[in-house]
Design a protein around this motif. Sequence first.
Motif, PDB file in Angstrom:
ATOM      1  N   CYS A  72       3.707 -24.950  42.877  1.00  0.00           N
ATOM      2  CA  CYS A  72       4.048 -26.363  43.043  1.00  0.00           C
ATOM      3  C   CYS A  72       2.776 -27.175  42.907  1.00  0.00           C
ATOM      4  CB  CYS A  72       4.686 -26.584  44.409  1.00  0.00           C
ATOM      5  SG  CYS A  72       5.132 -28.301  44.745  1.00  0.00           S
ATOM      6  N   SER A  73       2.861 -28.306  42.217  1.00  0.00           N
ATOM      7  CA  SER A  73       1.721 -29.218  42.082  1.00  0.00           C
ATOM      8  C   SER A  73       2.071 -30.545  42.732  1.00  0.00           C
ATOM      9  CB  SER A  73       1.374 -29.436  40.600  1.00  0.00           C
ATOM     10  OG  SER A  73       1.002 -28.216  39.991  1.00  0.00           O
ATOM     11  N   PHE A  74       1.132 -31.068  43.520  1.00  0.00           N
ATOM     12  CA  PHE A  74       1.342 -32.324  44.234  1.00  0.00           C
ATOM     13  C   PHE A  74       0.577 -33.440  43.529  1.00  0.00           C
ATOM     14  CE2 PHE A  74       1.504 -28.996  47.571  1.00  0.00           C
ATOM     15  CZ  PHE A  74       2.838 -29.125  47.909  1.00  0.00           C
ATOM     16  N   ASP A  91       3.087 -40.796  38.372  1.00  0.00           N
ATOM     17  CA  ASP A  91       2.411 -39.590  37.892  1.00  0.00           C
ATOM     18  C   ASP A  91       3.406 -38.440  37.735  1.00  0.00           C
ATOM     19  OD1 ASP A  91       0.025 -40.925  37.872  1.00  0.00           O
ATOM     20  OD2 ASP A  91      -0.819 -39.935  39.637  1.00  0.00           O
ATOM     21  N   ARG A  92       4.326 -38.309  38.685  1.00  0.00           N
ATOM     22  CA  ARG A  92       5.314 -37.233  38.598  1.00  0.00           C
ATOM     23  C   ARG A  92       6.211 -37.405  37.371  1.00  0.00           C
ATOM     24  NH1 ARG A  92      10.354 -36.984  39.744  1.00  0.00           N
ATOM     25  NH2 ARG A  92      10.327 -38.977  40.852  1.00  0.00           N
ATOM     26  N   ARG A  93       6.661 -38.629  37.119  1.00  0.00           N
ATOM     27  CA  ARG A  93       7.505 -38.867  35.935  1.00  0.00           C
ATOM     28  C   ARG A  93       6.751 -38.536  34.654  1.00  0.00           C
ATOM     29  NH1 ARG A  93       9.121 -43.398  38.976  1.00  0.00           N
ATOM     30  NH2 ARG A  93       7.624 -44.702  37.858  1.00  0.00           N
ATOM     31  N   TYR A  94       5.489 -38.918  34.595  1.00  0.00           N
ATOM     32  CA  TYR A  94       4.678 -38.646  33.398  1.00  0.00           C
ATOM     33  C   TYR A  94       4.595 -37.146  33.133  1.00  0.00           C
ATOM     34  CZ  TYR A  94       0.479 -38.205  30.482  1.00  0.00           C
ATOM     35  OH  TYR A  94      -0.412 -37.880  29.485  1.00  0.00           O
ATOM     36  N   LEU A  95       4.346 -36.370  34.175  1.00  0.00           N
ATOM     37  CA  LEU A  95       4.158 -34.931  33.999  1.00  0.00           C
ATOM     38  C   LEU A  95       5.476 -34.207  33.758  1.00  0.00           C
ATOM     39  CD1 LEU A  95       1.478 -34.241  36.757  1.00  0.00           C
ATOM     40  CD2 LEU A  95       1.110 -34.329  34.283  1.00  0.00           C
ATOM     41  N   THR A  96       6.533 -34.632  34.413  1.00  0.00           N
ATOM     42  CA  THR A  96       7.795 -33.893  34.302  1.00  0.00           C
ATOM     43  C   THR A  96       8.651 -34.348  33.130  1.00  0.00           C
ATOM     44  OG1 THR A  96       8.846 -35.408  35.884  1.00  0.00           O
ATOM     45  CG2 THR A  96       7.869 -33.398  36.762  1.00  0.00           C
ATOM     46  N   LYS A  97       8.761 -35.660  32.941  1.00  0.00           N
ATOM     47  CA  LYS A  97       9.661 -36.162  31.893  1.00  0.00           C
ATOM     48  C   LYS A  97       8.976 -36.261  30.537  1.00  0.00           C
ATOM     49  CE  LYS A  97      12.767 -38.568  35.065  1.00  0.00           C
ATOM     50  NZ  LYS A  97      13.460 -39.835  35.397  1.00  0.00           N
ATOM     51  N   ARG A  98       7.745 -36.736  30.513  1.00  0.00           N
ATOM     52  CA  ARG A  98       7.062 -36.880  29.222  1.00  0.00           C
ATOM     53  C   ARG A  98       6.462 -35.571  28.741  1.00  0.00           C
ATOM     54  NH1 ARG A  98       3.261 -41.981  28.551  1.00  0.00           N
ATOM     55  NH2 ARG A  98       3.128 -40.936  26.533  1.00  0.00           N
ATOM     56  N   LEU A  99       5.931 -34.764  29.680  1.00  0.00           N
ATOM     57  CA  LEU A  99       5.253 -33.529  29.276  1.00  0.00           C
ATOM     58  C   LEU A  99       6.067 -32.278  29.581  1.00  0.00           C
ATOM     59  CD1 LEU A  99       1.597 -34.390  30.364  1.00  0.00           C
ATOM     60  CD2 LEU A  99       2.724 -34.808  28.171  1.00  0.00           C
ATOM     61  N   GLY A 100       7.187 -32.426  30.302  1.00  0.00           N
ATOM     62  CA  GLY A 100       8.073 -31.298  30.538  1.00  0.00           C
ATOM     63  C   GLY A 100       7.520 -30.230  31.464  1.00  0.00           C
ATOM     64  N   LEU A 101       6.658 -30.604  32.406  1.00  0.00           N
ATOM     65  CA  LEU A 101       6.040 -29.628  33.296  1.00  0.00           C
ATOM     66  C   LEU A 101       6.900 -29.407  34.536  1.00  0.00           C
ATOM     67  CD1 LEU A 101       2.394 -30.885  32.892  1.00  0.00           C
ATOM     68  CD2 LEU A 101       3.275 -28.689  32.116  1.00  0.00           C
ATOM     69  N   ASN A 108       7.999 -28.226  38.564  1.00  0.00           N
ATOM     70  CA  ASN A 108       7.594 -28.137  39.972  1.00  0.00           C
ATOM     71  C   ASN A 108       6.466 -29.108  40.333  1.00  0.00           C
ATOM     72  OD1 ASN A 108       9.442 -25.994  40.322  1.00  0.00           O
ATOM     73  ND2 ASN A 108       7.932 -24.559  39.504  1.00  0.00           N
ATOM     74  N   VAL A 109       6.629 -30.362  39.988  1.00  0.00           N
ATOM     75  CA  VAL A 109       5.680 -31.413  40.362  1.00  0.00           C
ATOM     76  C   VAL A 109       6.331 -32.283  41.435  1.00  0.00           C
ATOM     77  CG1 VAL A 109       4.298 -33.367  39.567  1.00  0.00           C
ATOM     78  CG2 VAL A 109       4.642 -31.391  38.065  1.00  0.00           C
ATOM     79  N   VAL A 110       5.637 -32.476  42.541  1.00  0.00           N
ATOM     80  CA  VAL A 110       6.182 -33.171  43.699  1.00  0.00           C
ATOM     81  C   VAL A 110       5.255 -34.318  44.091  1.00  0.00           C
ATOM     82  CG1 VAL A 110       6.775 -32.933  46.153  1.00  0.00           C
ATOM     83  CG2 VAL A 110       7.332 -31.095  44.544  1.00  0.00           C
ATOM     84  N   THR A 111       5.841 -35.445  44.442  1.00  0.00           N
ATOM     85  CA  THR A 111       5.053 -36.595  44.889  1.00  0.00           C
ATOM     86  C   THR A 111       4.704 -36.458  46.367  1.00  0.00           C
ATOM     87  OG1 THR A 111       6.208 -38.025  43.311  1.00  0.00           O
ATOM     88  CG2 THR A 111       4.987 -39.101  45.092  1.00  0.00           C
ATOM     89  N   VAL A 112       3.409 -36.493  46.654  1.00  0.00           N
ATOM     90  CA  VAL A 112       2.910 -36.587  48.029  1.00  0.00           C
ATOM     91  C   VAL A 112       1.906 -37.734  48.048  1.00  0.00           C
ATOM     92  CG1 VAL A 112       1.560 -35.505  49.860  1.00  0.00           C
ATOM     93  CG2 VAL A 112       3.262 -34.172  48.611  1.00  0.00           C
ATOM     94  N   PRO A 113       2.311 -38.898  48.523  1.00  0.00           N
ATOM     95  CA  PRO A 113       1.406 -40.052  48.470  1.00  0.00           C
ATOM     96  C   PRO A 113       0.230 -39.908  49.420  1.00  0.00           C
ATOM     97  CG  PRO A 113       3.393 -40.594  49.694  1.00  0.00           C
ATOM     98  CD  PRO A 113       3.617 -39.231  49.117  1.00  0.00           C
ATOM     99  N   ASN A 114      -0.853 -40.603  49.107  1.00  0.00           N
ATOM    100  CA  ASN A 114      -1.930 -40.745  50.076  1.00  0.00           C
ATOM    101  C   ASN A 114      -1.377 -41.445  51.315  1.00  0.00           C
ATOM    102  OD1 ASN A 114      -4.168 -39.563  48.741  1.00  0.00           O
ATOM    103  ND2 ASN A 114      -4.266 -41.343  47.384  1.00  0.00           N
ATOM    104  N   ALA A 115      -2.012 -41.200  52.449  1.00  0.00           N
ATOM    105  CA  ALA A 115      -1.487 -41.752  53.694  1.00  0.00           C
ATOM    106  C   ALA A 115      -2.606 -41.934  54.699  1.00  0.00           C
ATOM    107  CB  ALA A 115      -0.426 -40.819  54.269  1.00  0.00           C
ATOM    108  N   GLN A 147       6.129 -33.930  55.499  1.00  0.00           N
ATOM    109  CA  GLN A 147       6.685 -33.753  54.161  1.00  0.00           C
ATOM    110  C   GLN A 147       5.970 -32.620  53.425  1.00  0.00           C
ATOM    111  OE1 GLN A 147       6.718 -37.348  51.755  1.00  0.00           O
ATOM    112  NE2 GLN A 147       6.611 -36.166  49.885  1.00  0.00           N
ATOM    113  N   ILE A 148       4.632 -32.581  53.528  1.00  0.00           N
ATOM    114  CA  ILE A 148       3.864 -31.505  52.884  1.00  0.00           C
ATOM    115  C   ILE A 148       4.262 -30.153  53.458  1.00  0.00           C
ATOM    116  CG2 ILE A 148       1.555 -30.543  52.545  1.00  0.00           C
ATOM    117  CD1 ILE A 148       0.515 -33.478  52.778  1.00  0.00           C
ATOM    118  N   LYS A 149       4.319 -30.066  54.775  1.00  0.00           N
ATOM    119  CA  LYS A 149       4.681 -28.814  55.444  1.00  0.00           C
ATOM    120  C   LYS A 149       6.032 -28.307  54.959  1.00  0.00           C
ATOM    121  CE  LYS A 149       5.807 -27.085  60.080  1.00  0.00           C
ATOM    122  NZ  LYS A 149       5.946 -27.467  61.516  1.00  0.00           N
TER     123      LYS A 149
END
Length: 405
Positions: A192-194, A200-210, A212-219, A396-398
Amino acid sequence: MRILFVSIHFPSDLSTCTQGVYKRMSLFIDAIKEIGEIDMLFFVPPETQVSPDAIAQTERNFSQHWQTKINLFLCPKEEQNSLPNWRQQWDGIFNFFKQSDFFISPQQMQALEKCLSRKPDAVFVHRLSSMSAFMQVQQPLPPVFLDLDDIEHISFMRQIRQPPTGLATQLYYLQVPARFWGEMQAIRKARCSFVCSSGDRRYLTKRLGLPNVVTVPNAIAIPEQQPIAQEPTLLLIGGYNYFPNMNAANFLIERVWTEIYKAIPDARLIIAGPYPQNIRSYNKKVPGVEFPGFVDDIDALYQNSRVVCCPIFSGGGTRVKMIEAAAYGKPIVATSIGAEGLEMKDGQEFLMRDRPKAFAQACLELLRNDDLCKRLGDAARAAAIRHYDRINIVQQIKQQIQSQL
């Protein structure tokens, strides 16, 4: 359960290593310490003390800081100093692993293999610069989780476009395809890549077809809200050993501040954070500009600042400094890249301006208008609580990691 955490970003002083990269690192450490015991491997600068006594003391400091048992391993990084610069640059065009950001020495590989011999149940890799080591491991690996807080090939191209530029800098464009290849291979190798934002997730998954990409925002931990400061004070905060922050300070001082100071002669611009000597105007005694360096009392710094500036023109991910200012309820003026990826809208939670004159005018408007300051500050704080509360993101990360083990 044992989890191996690997990074090249060594927090040599936990009291001063408070930049965004370390805040995000700590976010993940606080999550994975709830899952299992942590082995930590840092690839450290060559001057770092790595004697058994020094490592033992640092291990105790880290365990106390993160309030969990940590088994610490340190390995000095080796530079490609044996080759001339042109050769390093040339080799990096054709080989991802020969680029300076991703070069891993045999000594570093041995240190990694030693940690893997302890049979971790999972691996957490902090940034692509550390993932390059795992991409060269020949043995089977446990599940690998990768934090890709910047999309590196995009961040790299933005960095090349920023001053100072020249022929040598422009030639780095030839390294982009190899960097792109390496980044894609790293994401495919990870369980899994965060990433920092849904964009960023849409770019990697929809445009590049990668996968297991998950959004974890800075906090950040949400602080107490502060009232509007009445003094006409602007604030930029960051570490100025990082080119996007250096260029942000140069832009603000050289292209924005003159107009503000002319309109409000008692205004102040505070450029806070370590390494201010890297800023071009540091020794020029620009009227109204202050360089306090690293500031211990961050609450007081924000309390005394009316407007927070985020004039970033390169880099990737999302800006922790903007989330932090929003959480304090401060009105913010940011560039489009400074606000990129955040769940905040121009005109509702902040003001977005890219051109120097427009940026200055937005700052002046906020310095003069209490109602606008309050409206933007309240809305920004509400957005920070809704999307970037540290307690919620740690959980969420856990959950994400546990669900894939």
